[in-house]
Design an enzyme around this catalytic site. Structure first.
Site, PDB file in Angstrom:
ATOM      1  CG  HIS A  86      -1.781   1.225   1.273  1.00 56.11           C
ATOM      2  ND1 HIS A  86      -2.988   1.266   0.610  1.00 56.11           N
ATOM      3  CD2 HIS A  86      -1.616   2.439   1.836  1.00 56.11           C
ATOM      4  CE1 HIS A  86      -3.528   2.461   0.770  1.00 56.11           C
ATOM      5  NE2 HIS A  86      -2.725   3.194   1.515  1.00 56.11           N
ATOM      6  CB  SER A 187      -8.062   5.578   7.486  1.00 56.74           C
ATOM      7  OG  SER A 187      -8.508   5.540   6.164  1.00 56.74           O
ATOM      8  CE  LYS A 191      -8.943   2.393   3.640  1.00 54.42           C
ATOM      9  NZ  LYS A 191      -9.079   3.736   3.144  1.00 54.42           N
TER      10      LYS A 191
HETATM   11  N1  URA Z   1      -5.640   6.825   2.622  1.00 57.41           N
HETATM   12  C1  URA Z   1      -6.616   6.263   3.358  1.00 57.41           C
HETATM   13  O1  URA Z   1      -7.166   5.234   2.984  1.00 57.41           O
HETATM   14  N2  URA Z   1      -6.951   6.846   4.502  1.00 57.41           N
HETATM   15  C2  URA Z   1      -6.370   7.980   4.961  1.00 57.41           C
HETATM   16  O2  URA Z   1      -6.732   8.445   6.024  1.00 57.41           O
HETATM   17  C3  URA Z   1      -5.373   8.558   4.175  1.00 57.41           C
HETATM   18  C4  URA Z   1      -5.018   7.949   3.004  1.00 57.41           C
END
Ligand code: URA
Length: 427
Positions: A86, A187, A191
């Site tokens: 990521h 955040s 995911k």
């Molecule tokens: N990308 C994300 O998925 N969340 C964030 O808070 C910042 C970048």
């Protein structure tokens, strides 16, 4: 049924610098997802967190509560290990495109659930949609089949994955609470943990074109995310990489696909190849493949074979000619000297204004818009030499794009110091 907590008490606790309990965090995320806590209340809480911070236990609880707000994926039934990467986002960052096929050419599964671009940084799905026929929506059963057969998938993250984050992120975007380490870390990691990969390498960007402009802050973000991943049982590493200058020589959706194909053909710009290969080595090591000669896999066509399979499996035509924008504008050097500044943010905003990015998530993007860089940072140039080509489908955009680009493009007398691409690692 009466609610367990009063959200006003929770906001007040954080506003006054207190710690939120595990139960309070679980409740507030769940109540917000159910619509019991309002947007204005969650916005106030986000701002209190932005100002007062969260400790490690609170960040772990916040992340877990967002994971629990939706479904999780599981790749245990695959016959191969899974690994993912990521990036926190940058200008010209197309690394996912050559990286997935490169790693999967070693028999490792790379399920990359990606997003679309917002603001000046591009999104992987927008880029791949420049390939005729390619589709981002991949049902779960097809994803498992592709991972088993060819190994790499880039798909849109389904709405069921960490829905609380989707709601909170949209709210942060309009309330100046995005650039907050605990909120970014939870955040991203909610995911990635929900996605179910067994290992993960994070590319944390540092510089003008990144969320984190300063190294120390970026390092703190990287450490927080690595810790969250490891606590959740995901083998996690991080690289900190430079984003003061765009990555590679092409910015914009279709242009970035072109440059990714150059890398898969064994060429491409050195900075892009360096980051792609370094990330690939870490992913492969975590998946149990040691001493892989990834540079060779780019040169001998193995990675390209995987790319073609990946694109075809999602309906794309790897042999289709990519469209080019009908309008171009060239920028020339106005003096002799060295390219002494090529600012990632200025060019990112320029490319966005040419039509490559979107201001609101429902806006369309121009697949052919963007910028080609002909002279990189530190290169010696002579007056009249071509520095950039701007591409767009709507030529009235050139003027506003140039206003941004001109603030970040400079020719000086001195050659600037050599740029270091990989700044640090957490392994
Ligand atoms: N990308 C994300 O998925 N969340 C964030 O808070 C910042 C970048």
């Amino acid at each position: 049924m009466a609610e367990k907590f009063d959200v006003v008490d929770i906001i007040r606790t954080k506003r006054d610098g207190g710690e939120l309990s595990t139960d309070e965090i679980r409740w507030v995320i769940d109540a917000y997802t159910r619509g019991v806590v309002g947007d204005e209340q969650m916005a106030a809480l986000n701002m209190a967190i932005f100002i007062r911070d969260m400790d490690r236990r609170e960040i772990v609880d916040w992340t877990q509560a967002m994971i629990d707000s939706g479904e999780t994926m599981n790749f245990d039934s695959l016959s191969k290990p899974t690994t993912d990467k990521h990036s926190t986002g940058g200008v010209g960052d197309k690394v996912t495109l050559p990286l997935g096929p490169l790693v999967s050419s070693y028999g490792v599964a790379v399920p990359q659930l990606s997003g679309r671009g917002l603001g000046h940084t591009g999104g992987t799905l927008d880029k791949l949609e420049a390939i005729p026929g390619w589709k981002a929506d991949v049902p779960n059963d097809l994803m498992m089949k592709i991972l088993e057969d060819s190994g790499a998938v880039v798909a849109a993250a389904g709405a069921g994955l960490a829905p609380a984050d989707k709601k909170i992120y949209a709210l942060r975007d309009i309330t100046a609470t995005v650039d907050c380490i605990p909120l970014i870390a939870s955040s991203i990691m909610s995911k990635k943990i929900a996605e179910g990969t067994s290992s993960l390498v994070l590319d944390v960007k540092v510089g003008t074109g990144a969320f984190m402009k300063e190294f120390d802050k970026a390092r703190q973000l990287a450490e927080t995310m690595v810790q969250l991943g490891r606590d959740a049982g995901v083998d996690t590493r991080a690289l900190l990489t430079d984003m003061n200058v765009p990555l590679g020589r092409k910015i914009g959706n279709g242009l970035e696909v072109e440059e990714s194909i150059e890398v898969l053909q064994g060429g491409g710009p050195a900075d892009l190849v360096e980051i792609t290969c370094e990330l690939a080595r870490h992913m492969l090591e975590m998946a149990g493949v040691h001493d892989a000669d990834v540079e060779e896999a780019l040169k001998d066509g193995r990675a390209m074979d995987s790319w073609r399979k990946m694109i075809k499996a999602q309906g794309g035509d790897p042999d289709a000619k990519l469209a080019r924008a009908p309008h171009t504008h060239e920028v020339f050097a106005d003096r002799d000297g060295f390219v002494s500044e090529l600012d990632a943010l200025a060019l990112g905003v320029g490319s966005w204004r040419l039509g490559a990015g979107r201001a609101r998530k429902e806006d369309p993007v121009q697949l052919t818009a963007g910028i080609e860089i002909h002279a990189g940072l530190g290169e010696k140039v002579t007056k009249g030499q071509k520095l950039l080509t701007l591409h767009t489908e709507t030529p009235d955009r050139f003027e506003r794009a140039l206003e941004s680009i001109n603030t970040g493009l400079k020719i000086g007398d001195e050659k600037p110091a050599e740029r270091k691409i990989i700044l640090d690692k957490i392994v």
